[in-house]
Design a protein around this motif. Structure first.
Motif, PDB file in Angstrom:
ATOM      1  N   GLU A  66       0.809  -1.214   0.000  1.00  0.00           N
ATOM      2  CA  GLU A  66       0.000   0.000   0.000  1.00  0.00           C
ATOM      3  C   GLU A  66       0.846   1.270   0.000  1.00  0.00           C
ATOM      4  O   GLU A  66       0.333   2.362  -0.247  1.00  0.00           O
ATOM      5  N   MET A  67       2.149   1.130   0.280  1.00  0.00           N
ATOM      6  CA  MET A  67       3.043   2.286   0.263  1.00  0.00           C
ATOM      7  C   MET A  67       4.050   2.187  -0.880  1.00  0.00           C
ATOM      8  O   MET A  67       4.956   3.018  -0.986  1.00  0.00           O
ATOM      9  N   GLY A  68       3.918   1.158  -1.691  1.00  0.00           N
ATOM     10  CA  GLY A  68       4.844   0.989  -2.805  1.00  0.00           C
ATOM     11  C   GLY A  68       6.202   0.459  -2.400  1.00  0.00           C
ATOM     12  O   GLY A  68       7.161   0.525  -3.178  1.00  0.00           O
ATOM     13  N   VAL A  69       6.306  -0.070  -1.158  1.00  0.00           N
ATOM     14  CA  VAL A  69       7.576  -0.627  -0.688  1.00  0.00           C
ATOM     15  C   VAL A  69       7.636  -2.099  -1.092  1.00  0.00           C
ATOM     16  O   VAL A  69       6.815  -2.896  -0.638  1.00  0.00           O
ATOM     17  N   PRO A  70       8.594  -2.485  -1.933  1.00  0.00           N
ATOM     18  CA  PRO A  70       8.642  -3.871  -2.411  1.00  0.00           C
ATOM     19  C   PRO A  70       9.210  -4.827  -1.367  1.00  0.00           C
ATOM     20  O   PRO A  70       9.863  -4.404  -0.405  1.00  0.00           O
ATOM     21  N   SER A  71       8.964  -6.093  -1.546  1.00  0.00           N
ATOM     22  CA  SER A  71       9.572  -7.113  -0.693  1.00  0.00           C
ATOM     23  C   SER A  71      11.080  -7.136  -0.920  1.00  0.00           C
ATOM     24  O   SER A  71      11.551  -7.019  -2.055  1.00  0.00           O
ATOM     25  N   ILE A  72      11.842  -7.261   0.160  1.00  0.00           N
ATOM     26  CA  ILE A  72      13.295  -7.380   0.036  1.00  0.00           C
ATOM     27  C   ILE A  72      13.788  -8.702   0.625  1.00  0.00           C
ATOM     28  O   ILE A  72      14.958  -8.842   0.975  1.00  0.00           O
ATOM     29  N   ASP A  73      12.887  -9.650   0.748  1.00  0.00           N
ATOM     30  CA  ASP A  73      13.284 -11.005   1.123  1.00  0.00           C
ATOM     31  C   ASP A  73      12.514 -11.969   0.231  1.00  0.00           C
ATOM     32  O   ASP A  73      11.327 -12.237   0.475  1.00  0.00           O
ATOM     33  N   PRO A  74      13.139 -12.478  -0.832  1.00  0.00           N
ATOM     34  CA  PRO A  74      14.581 -12.364  -1.103  1.00  0.00           C
ATOM     35  C   PRO A  74      14.961 -11.060  -1.793  1.00  0.00           C
ATOM     36  O   PRO A  74      14.115 -10.369  -2.342  1.00  0.00           O
ATOM     37  N   VAL A  75      16.265 -10.781  -1.744  1.00  0.00           N
ATOM     38  CA  VAL A  75      16.853  -9.704  -2.535  1.00  0.00           C
ATOM     39  C   VAL A  75      17.338 -10.314  -3.844  1.00  0.00           C
ATOM     40  O   VAL A  75      18.166 -11.221  -3.833  1.00  0.00           O
ATOM     41  N   HIS A  76      16.797  -9.833  -4.945  1.00  0.00           N
ATOM     42  CA  HIS A  76      17.223 -10.336  -6.253  1.00  0.00           C
ATOM     43  C   HIS A  76      18.479  -9.577  -6.678  1.00  0.00           C
ATOM     44  O   HIS A  76      18.484  -8.342  -6.758  1.00  0.00           O
ATOM     45  N   LEU A  77      19.535 -10.322  -6.953  1.00  0.00           N
ATOM     46  CA  LEU A  77      20.835  -9.730  -7.226  1.00  0.00           C
ATOM     47  C   LEU A  77      21.167  -9.736  -8.714  1.00  0.00           C
ATOM     48  O   LEU A  77      20.753 -10.635  -9.457  1.00  0.00           O
ATOM     49  N   ASP A  78      21.937  -8.733  -9.131  1.00  0.00           N
ATOM     50  CA  ASP A  78      22.513  -8.752 -10.468  1.00  0.00           C
ATOM     51  C   ASP A  78      23.542  -9.879 -10.544  1.00  0.00           C
ATOM     52  O   ASP A  78      23.998 -10.397  -9.519  1.00  0.00           O
ATOM     53  N   ASN A  79      23.924 -10.233 -11.749  1.00  0.00           N
ATOM     54  CA  ASN A  79      24.936 -11.273 -11.918  1.00  0.00           C
ATOM     55  C   ASN A  79      26.216 -10.899 -11.171  1.00  0.00           C
ATOM     56  O   ASN A  79      26.621  -9.732 -11.158  1.00  0.00           O
ATOM     57  N   ILE A  80      26.827 -11.883 -10.556  1.00  0.00           N
ATOM     58  CA  ILE A  80      28.069 -11.679  -9.810  1.00  0.00           C
ATOM     59  C   ILE A  80      29.190 -12.420 -10.529  1.00  0.00           C
ATOM     60  O   ILE A  80      29.082 -13.622 -10.794  1.00  0.00           O
ATOM     61  N   GLU A  81      30.251 -11.705 -10.855  1.00  0.00           N
ATOM     62  CA  GLU A  81      31.374 -12.279 -11.599  1.00  0.00           C
ATOM     63  C   GLU A  81      32.643 -12.199 -10.756  1.00  0.00           C
ATOM     64  O   GLU A  81      33.000 -11.135 -10.250  1.00  0.00           O
TER      65      GLU A  81
END
Length: 250
Positions: A58-73
């Protein structure tokens, strides 16, 4: 009779309150003038952390569990390792370990630290060596990091809109520690069980070397996501609504 019109009207009222400083029921404002202000803020964070990390739609705050990560190299010291489709789980079960809030002065600051166990689920591709042992494979990966503590120190700045002044975390800095990490990489050496077990045992015994390369980009993305979620919340709620007795600048 509760008609569709009534439902729409109530929904519009609810949305209006959300846009003008609606607070979720598990968050209460704190009185600035008392010497228990920081304790009050700490209580609100402790109570809301498990729910907040799951998102406040309702406040536009997304879930952060899980945190979706960019590719890690990782590419160095004879090792090439990449993670894709990565997601870090566990923030909702972390606990607050430290909190400092300094507001009402010329320079306002906000610091918090949280600790818990985090699990990275991803697809991996690896080729090279871990110290003296060769390693090669691709497939599913599970990285369990135990006792991860992250501390975020940030300035608090003000942003104005039609509803008033809002806090915003600015120029955050962070540091972290990790107590132990275990790796489970499926399909190493094309499924050769004996080679895979030997290599994974060696990797887990020397986890620090791998985490020296893996942790920095992962933690950076976690901090960025956490700060973004907090600022999204701040942008929806004026300071005067979460801090009783706060005098806004003129």
């Amino acid at each position: 009779m509760f008609t569709l019109y009534s439902f729409i009207l109530l929904s519009l009222v609810y949305i209006t309150h959300s846009e003008n400083g609606f607070l979720p029921p598990y968050i209460s404002p704190c009185e600035l003038s008392t010497d228990k202000f920081v304790d009050c803020v700490k209580k609100q964070i402790v109570n809301s952390l498990p729910k907040f990390t799951k998102g406040v739609p309702e406040m536009g705050v997304p879930s952060i569990d899980p945190v979706h990560l960019d590719n890690i190299e990782i590419d160095g010291n004879g090792l090439k390792l990449s993670f894709s489709e990565a997601a870090m789980h566990g923030l909702s079960k972390c606990r607050l370990t430290d909190l400092k809030v300094d507001i009402g002065k010329s320079e306002e600051t906000f610091s918090l630290a949280f600790k818990g166990n985090l699990s990275l689920v991803a697809k991996y591709v690896v080729d090279g060596r871990i110290l003296i042992l060769p390693i090669q494979g691709k497939g599913d990966a599970l990285v369990d990091a135990q006792g991860v503590e992250v501390k975020i120190d940030s300035k608090l700045v003000h942003v104005k809109d039609t509803s008033g002044e809002h806090f915003k975390l600015a120029t955050p800095k962070y540091k972290y520690t990790i107590e132990k990490t275990t790796f489970d990489l499926k399909n190493l050496f094309n499924g050769n069980k004996q080679l895979a077990e030997t290599t994974l045992q060696f990797a887990n015994e020397n986890w620090q070397q791998l985490m020296d390369e893996l942790a920095p980009p992962a933690i950076k993305q976690i901090v960025r996501t956490v700060v973004k979620a907090i600022n999204k919340f701040f942008s929806k709620v004026p300071i005067k609504q979460i801090v009783i007795g706060y005098k806004e600048s003129q």
